[in-house]
Design an enzyme around this catalytic site. Structure first.
Site, PDB file in Angstrom:
ATOM      1  N   ASP A 143     -40.670  25.652 -55.756  1.00  0.00           N
ATOM      2  CA  ASP A 143     -39.757  24.789 -56.517  1.00  0.00           C
ATOM      3  C   ASP A 143     -40.145  24.767 -57.993  1.00  0.00           C
ATOM      4  OD1 ASP A 143     -37.535  23.178 -56.782  1.00  0.00           O
ATOM      5  OD2 ASP A 143     -38.628  21.326 -56.395  1.00  0.00           O
ATOM      6  N   SER A 202     -40.294   9.823 -55.129  1.00  0.00           N
ATOM      7  CA  SER A 202     -40.303   9.139 -56.415  1.00  0.00           C
ATOM      8  C   SER A 202     -41.721   9.069 -56.954  1.00  0.00           C
ATOM      9  CB  SER A 202     -39.724   7.729 -56.268  1.00  0.00           C
ATOM     10  OG  SER A 202     -38.380   7.786 -55.808  1.00  0.00           O
ATOM     11  N   ILE A 254     -41.282   6.522 -62.981  1.00  0.00           N
ATOM     12  CA  ILE A 254     -41.205   7.424 -64.131  1.00  0.00           C
ATOM     13  C   ILE A 254     -40.549   8.746 -63.784  1.00  0.00           C
ATOM     14  CG2 ILE A 254     -43.209   6.429 -65.301  1.00  0.00           C
ATOM     15  CD1 ILE A 254     -44.911   8.671 -64.149  1.00  0.00           C
ATOM     16  N   GLY A 256     -37.123  16.048 -55.268  1.00  0.00           N
ATOM     17  CA  GLY A 256     -36.916  16.329 -53.863  1.00  0.00           C
ATOM     18  C   GLY A 256     -38.056  15.869 -52.982  1.00  0.00           C
ATOM     19  N   PHE A 257     -39.272  15.741 -53.546  1.00  0.00           N
ATOM     20  CA  PHE A 257     -40.406  15.339 -52.732  1.00  0.00           C
ATOM     21  C   PHE A 257     -40.595  13.830 -52.718  1.00  0.00           C
ATOM     22  CE2 PHE A 257     -41.609  19.726 -53.880  1.00  0.00           C
ATOM     23  CZ  PHE A 257     -41.701  20.242 -52.601  1.00  0.00           C
ATOM     24  N   LYS A 278     -47.095   9.445 -56.390  1.00  0.00           N
ATOM     25  CA  LYS A 278     -45.879  10.018 -55.810  1.00  0.00           C
ATOM     26  C   LYS A 278     -45.758   9.565 -54.357  1.00  0.00           C
ATOM     27  CE  LYS A 278     -44.768  14.322 -56.681  1.00  0.00           C
ATOM     28  NZ  LYS A 278     -43.408  14.282 -57.252  1.00  0.00           N
TER      29      LYS A 278
END
Length: 881
Positions: free
Chosen positions: A642, A532, A525, A529-530, A547
């Site tokens: 971020d 998927s 979804i 940068g960290f 994540k």
């Protein structure tokens, strides 16, 4: 004749003494002075008033019967703001003696002798004056008019305007409205917060109050009340650390009520008006329903009902076990509850409170121990000082409840929340009868009796068989026990000892569980940068976002777990909750609550139904609150690094939550290339990333300002947009467009130019079609421009951003000299777009190559002026993306 003269003289002297003693002084009294309540019956015990006539010193009788106190009173409301002998109430024989040594409160014995019940401590010099100030402070002064003692330094349960409560001091509640003796509740001023406590356990923090603003992380020096609110000051008063803003008032009283609530009242007329109460929910008061009582909130206004938990019933307004053979444990000094082993209670058992019952102590305290099973947690409560415990099955955390139990509260908790258990004792009579019978029964029917009738050889073989089977069974149980403890960390190759000492870790998920929940990581979804993000459904049917963190940069297992523990302990309505984690097969997974509307960029920059202005404002406010909590509300400041629309998540009912906070420390140097050479995303990075300036929470403020500008326009800050110009105002507070053009627009520069002209309406998303006022847009534009100042020190804190958005403080004024750099970003963006098209955006440099910084001139519109900082590849920092 002599007898007549004696009688007349006695009457005259008695009248003179009475007249003298009934004199009410104003402002001050000099030593030596003495008086008793009996001499002031007609004057309500008042013998000293302040010059303003707002305060008095009197022999105060709050119950109208027997309890008398030497008190300072607010005359209009008859509120005792300080009492000398609060723990030693005296009858009508109470008196006062003011001498060069200080103040003494006296009492008379039945034989007429005078005894001292309370006195000021030994003083450094002799008393020359006792003064009652216009703020209600009772002060002793020496001959040089220096204060040598004052009531403000010895608070009871009340604080008034002008009074300071230093760090380490407390307000202590009274036992009741009429008994001023010290109670069980405290308002303690700690070096980091203001805390409400019951018997030493915290049940409210000032920083967590919804009306509180956290301005600084400086250590607290003192608490003070003034005409605008309640403040915790640091650095000897030069810094406001935490504040609760209230409506302006000339007179205000803050009091710790005898029931544990902390109230602030103003005095607009003949009675005080309560304007603040904490905690708001009465069921969060530790003793609202008595010991073991169950409090249930019935209305949003705070009304509640008291009952008893499951397994308990009410007897004489108290909750006791429903089973008549059980009782609540006695105190540790009771021999009936302690055996010779030194306080271990062998005849105890535990009654479950069931689902949906919580306790104030587990909200504000760390677990007593973690990574243990229920049996071990129960074994820790065998000591007589333990009254019960809560066990969190999902995190294997154990919370012991020490000494006296307070009230419990009903919640909407689920099966995954901690379960409570109350210790109960088998009554001595039951132990003496039932226990012995059971013992004799076992001895008459056990294995030894059977063995006696067996043949010797058969009995021997049977005994060996039983022993072998018992040994095998014991080893199996032991392995199963270890397997149960280690199963959560099967998602990791790490040993339990590596994380045993790290408090606060969230739930550890098995990799196979997350694999199945996400359909083998097929339902992606989002990505960033960290890593998927995948949607998943856990076995309990709860929807989560999983994540996958890639290229974790932290070296060592313990460091990784420590960072996850920090993130897992952060709880705020505007921050996405970390539900758990997994570390296995060289992969690290974080499990978050699921936000069904996705990230802000998908809604704001797409063709979905347009976000109305009010929802945009709520998103701006919610994001600001989340960042303010990270910067000022956490035990350790967290810089997000971020902040961007992709990390602002939306849910039903306008819920706004910030994600990916605290993850910057988990990123490896290789992974940082996804963000540029810094932590963050191009277009949102503050200029100081590429200078020698230190990175602080103000870098997040800059990123927030850039997001706010995109929220206003509904487009990326660097994109082809319709640029409009206007000449006249519309009827709705906006402006009527006179012309328009399509072209490359660097929106932060456009916003700056419109701010200089005082034209804000046309900055709003044109899809709103005028459903917003000029004033509404101006508010967000001014806040955004203040946030993107080039100089970090000029940017407001996120706490102040929240205050500006809520109207608690005036809007900031953007400093044009610190916004000139936007002109260069805008010019370079336009030039690159004209030459190479929109694809050139990611390759431009806002400044000439090799530029090292030139001082700006006074003409802010000059295209030849340059900002004050030195840049290299500045487009990677704040420029277009």
């Amino acid at each position: 004749m002599a007898s007549i003269f004696f009688s007349v003289t006695s009457i005259f002297l008695s009248f003179s003494i009475l007249a003298s003693c009934e004199t009410i002084y104003t402002g001050f009294i000099q030593p030596t002075y003495s008086s008793t309540y009996n001499q002031f019956v007609d004057a309500n015990g008042v013998f000293l008033r302040s010059n303003s006539q707002n305060f008095s010193v009197a022999f105060f009788n709050p119950d109208g019967q027997s309890n008398y106190y030497l008190s300072v009173l607010h005359i209009a409301t008859q509120t005792a703001i300080w009492s000398a002998n609060r723990d030693i109430p005296i009858s009508k024989t109470i008196g006062i003696l003011l001498s060069p040594q200080g103040i003494a409160v006296t009492d008379q014995t039945s034989g007429g002798a005078t005894t001292v019940k309370w006195s000021t401590p030994p003083l450094n010099s002799s008393v020359a004056l006792m003064q009652l100030t216009d703020t209600g402070n009772l002060v002793l002064l020496d001959q040089y008019n220096r204060s040598i003692w004052q009531s403000f330094d010895n608070p009871t349960d009340t604080i008034v305007i002008g009074q300071q409560i230093p760090v380490g001091s407390s307000l202590v509640s009274s036992l009741s409205d009429t008994n001023y003796s010290s109670g069980d509740f405290q308002f303690s001023v700690a070096s980091y917060d203001g805390l409400l406590k019951w018997k030493g356990s915290t049940y409210w923090k000032m920083s967590m109050e919804r009306n509180a603003y956290v301005n600084s992380n400086a250590p607290i020096s003192f608490m003070a009340l003034n005409g605008t609110g309640l403040y915790l000051h640091g650095e000897n008063g030069s810094v406001v650390v935490i504040k609760i803003i209230l409506s302006p008032a000339d007179f205000r009283i803050a009091k710790l009520e005898f029931g544990g609530q902390f109230t602030i009242s103003s005095f607009p007329s003949k009675a005080t008006a309560i304007e603040f109460t904490a905690p708001h929910d009465n069921c969060r008061l530790p003793y609202i329903c008595g010991s073991v009582g169950l409090c249930t909130t019935t209305t949003s206004a705070g009304q509640y009902v008291c009952s008893c938990p499951s397994g308990f019933h009410n007897i004489n307004q108290g909750c006791f076990p429903s089973d008549a053979s059980l009782s609540l444990p006695s105190a540790c000094n009771s021999n009936s509850s302690i055996n010779a082993t030194g306080g271990v209670q062998s005849n105890s058992s535990y009654t479950s409170l069931g689902i949906g019952v919580s306790y104030f102590q587990i909200t504000f305290s760390e677990p007593t121990i973690e990574f243990v099973n229920l049996s071990y947690c129960k074994s820790l409560c065998s000591n007589c000082s333990c009254s019960g415990f809560f066990y969190d099955n999902s995190s294997n955390s154990c919370f012991l409840l020490e000494n006296q139990l307070g009230s419990f509260m009903s919640t909407t908790s689920s099966n995954s929340d901690p379960m409570g258990y109350i210790k109960v004792m088998v009554k001595p009579s039951v132990v003496a009868t039932g226990g012995n019978n059971q013992s004799s029964s076992k001895s008459s029917s056990g294995f030894p009796l059977v063995a006696l009738v067996l043949l010797p050889s058969t009995g021997f073989l049977l005994l060996v068989t039983v022993l072998v089977l018992s040994l095998l069974w014991w080893r199996r149980r032991k392995l199963a026990s270890h397997s149960k403890l280690d199963r959560p960390s099967s998602c990791s190759s790490f040993e339990l000892d590596d994380i045993f000492s790290i408090p606060g870790l969230p739930v550890r998920f098995d990799y196979q569980v997350l694999e199945a929940a996400t359909n083998y990581f097929e339902n992606q979804i989002g990505s960033g940068g960290f890593g998927s993000v995948y949607k998943g459904v856990l076995p309990d049917k709860s929807v989560v976002a999983v994540k996958k963190i890639i290229h974790v940069g932290i070296q060592g297992r313990k460091e990784f777990f420590a960072e996850i523990a920090v993130i897992g302990n952060i709880h705020h309505i505007n921050l996405v909750k970390l539900k758990g984690y997994c570390a296995q097969r060289q992969e690290q997974l974080l499990v978050y609550e699921y936000m069904n509307r996705g990230s802000l960029d998908r809604t704001l920059f797409s063709n979905r139904p347009v976000l109305e202005w009010q929802e945009r404002f709520e998103i701006a406010l919610g994001t600001a609150r989340g960042l303010a909590y990270l910067h000022s509300g956490c035990e350790h400041k967290i810089i997000h690094c971020d902040v961007k629309p992709e990390n602002i998540l939306l849910h039903d009912h306008s819920q706004v939550k910030l994600s990916d906070f605290g993850l910057s420390k988990l990123l490896s140097p290789e992974q940082s290339s996804h963000f540029t050479t810094m932590r963050g995303t191009r277009g949102y990075l503050a200029p100081e990333w590429l200078t020698s300036s230190s990175i602080s929470d103000k870098t997040d403020v800059y990123s927030y300002g850039m997001v706010l500008l995109e929220l206003i326009r509904g487009r990326k800050n660097s994109s082809l947009q319709i640029q409009t110009t206007s000449n006249e105002n519309g009827s709705n507070g906006g402006s009527a467009s006179a012309s328009s053009m399509m072209g490359p627009v660097y929106f932060p520069l456009f916003a700056l130019e419109m701010h200089e002209q005082g034209s804000y309406f046309e900055l709003a998303d044109p899809r709103l079609e005028g459903r917003v006022t000029n004033a509404d847009v101006e508010k967000l534009v001014r806040v955004a421009l203040c946030c993107v100042h080039e100089e970090p020190m000029l940017r407001p804190s996120m706490v102040n951003v929240v205050a500006m958005l809520e109207g608690g403080i005036p809007l900031g004024v953007p400093r044009l000299e610190s916004l000139n750099f936007l002109r260069f970003y805008g010019r370079r963006f336009t030039e690159a777009s004209m030459m190479e098209g929109s694809n050139a955006v990611n390759a431009i440099r806002p400044y000439p190559q090799g530029y090292t910084g030139v001082t700006t001139n006074s003409n802010t519109n000059s295209s030849d002026s340059y900002p004050s900082l030195s840049y290299i590849s500045s487009q990677e920092v704040s420029g277009p993306r």
